[in-house]
Scaffold this active site. Structure first.
Site, short mmCIF file in Angstrom:
data_model
loop_
_atom_site.label_atom_id
_atom_site.label_comp_id
_atom_site.label_asym_id
_atom_site.label_seq_id
_atom_site.Cartn_x
_atom_site.Cartn_y
_atom_site.Cartn_z
N ASP A 118 15.38 14.88 22.63
CA ASP A 118 14.87 16.02 22.18
C ASP A 118 14.35 15.99 20.49
OD1 ASP A 118 13.88 18.91 22.85
OD2 ASP A 118 15.14 19.01 20.92
N LYS A 148 7.61 18.69 21.09
CA LYS A 148 7.01 19.97 21.08
C LYS A 148 5.84 20.27 20.15
CE LYS A 148 11.93 21.54 21.43
NZ LYS A 148 12.47 20.40 20.70
#
Length: 368
Positions: A118, A148
């Site tokens: 992540d 993101k």
């Protein structure tokens, strides 16, 4: 202009039931993205997208998230996604990790068997993650990379541009999971008082701009799954009432001081997987030293950190532990070998105070 947005793909290419297509039509105030703009963005990302609003052709099946990802260490498995893909339960977080430190930590995680990494554009470590993946010896196809979109980049065109930039920094030609980092825009320092980024921000942009682009990225095949971070039930309802493809994953702060039971139940009802961050409470919540956690850890002969991670896993969530110490990376990866009794789970549940420890303790639902 007022447009009636049909929330199903055209009949001839509609995604089958259960594959994430939203089935309600609503009227919203929106400006459709110009066809030339859509075509230009798709060309920039490889010119492989079907027509906007359509699903992939049946004779060209989508490569799903998690396809080819081997079993994880310590008995950790996979969570099913609503389109048939899979999300690894165990992932490795990289928040605040930079440069060589980030590279070394990610290499250690990959070699310990972690298969989800992540990151985020705002973490400023995507190039380090890319270098770690190259140096780890683990094939790209076995690793789920998720990153993101930062809150200052909301909007249709910006979302496409930022997706392309993240792919370039990560050294890949597709993203496994792309998420919207925050439901609101950027405000405050270093911006001038009263200004926002993007400058033309409105709350409607979350759906009519940002989420439309996320859907098109998914339908193009350049992103295998899409999701959101820090969204409240209200924000998720906005998407579900106006989407063609609903989120596969929502990433939120969850730990025993902030159980988020109502949100988790909502996501379960709508087949959206929950990925928890800050599972250990970042120290501020005092969870590692909590007497209940320590008592349970002693009873199962595991560390308090393993108990906290296992609590999330037994509640059906994916997790993102982070450490720069190789031995802790391995220890956290053993969470699948921990088993908590129903009584122990209930005792930990009772620690809930609704207490946030991230984002300066701001409740995302305060975002208009």
């Amino acid at each position: 202009s007022r447009l009636c947005l049909c929330l199903m793909a055209p009949k001839q290419s509609r995604a089958p039931a259960g594959k994430g297509a939203c089935r309600r039509s609503v009227t919203v105030t929106a400006k459709a993205a110009p066809k030339a703009t859509v075509a230009r963005k798709r060309k920039a990302l490889g010119n492989v997208s079907p027509a906007k609003g359509s699903a992939p052709e049946p004779d060209a099946p989508r490569i799903l998230l998690g396809a080819g990802t081997p079993s994880q260490p310590g008995g950790c498995g996979m969570l099913p996604l609503h389109d048939g893909g899979q999300l690894p339960v165990l992932g490795f977080g990289t928040y605040k990790l930079k440069d060589d430190q980030c590279e070394a930590a990610v290499v250690a995680a990959l070699r310990a068997g972690y298969r989800l990494i992540d990151t985020a554009s705002i973490y400023d470590n995507e190039p380090a993650v890319a270098k770690a993946l190259r140096n780890s010896g683990v094939p790209r196809g076995e690793v789920v990379l998720e990153t993101k979109l930062w809150r200052s980049k909301h909007g249709y065109d910006s979302t496409w541009k930022e997706a392309k930039s993240s792919m370039k920094r990560l050294g890949v030609d597709y993203l496994d999971l792309y998420m919207v980092h925050w439901p609101g825009c950027k405000k405050g320092w270093p911006l001038k008082r009263g200004t926002t980024a993007p400058k033309d921000w409105t709350p409607e942009m979350r759906v009519t701009g940002t989420w439309r682009a996320m859907e098109d990225l998914y339908l193009s095949g350049k992103v295998r799954a899409i999701g959101v971070c820090n969204y409240s039930i209200r924000h998720l309802e906005e998407i579900l009432q106006n989407c063609r493809v609903k989120p596969h994953v929502v990433q939120v702060e969850i730990h025993p001081r902030l159980c988020q039971t109502e949100l988790r139940q909502f996501c379960s009802k709508h087949s959206i997987q929950v990925q928890a961050f800050s599972s250990l409470g970042q120290g501020l919540a005092g969870l590692i030293e909590d007497s209940t956690i320590c008592r349970v850890a002693s009873a199962v002969r595991k560390s308090p950190a393993q108990v906290l991670l296992r609590w999330a896993v037994q509640h059906g969530m994916a997790i993102l532990p982070r450490s720069t110490k190789p031995e802790r990376v391995v220890e956290n990866g053993q969470v699948g070998l921990v088993v908590l009794s129903s009584q122990q789970m209930q005792e930990i549940d009772e620690l809930d105070e609704g207490r946030r420890v991230t984002w300066q303790q701001k409740d995302p639902d305060e975002e208009e």
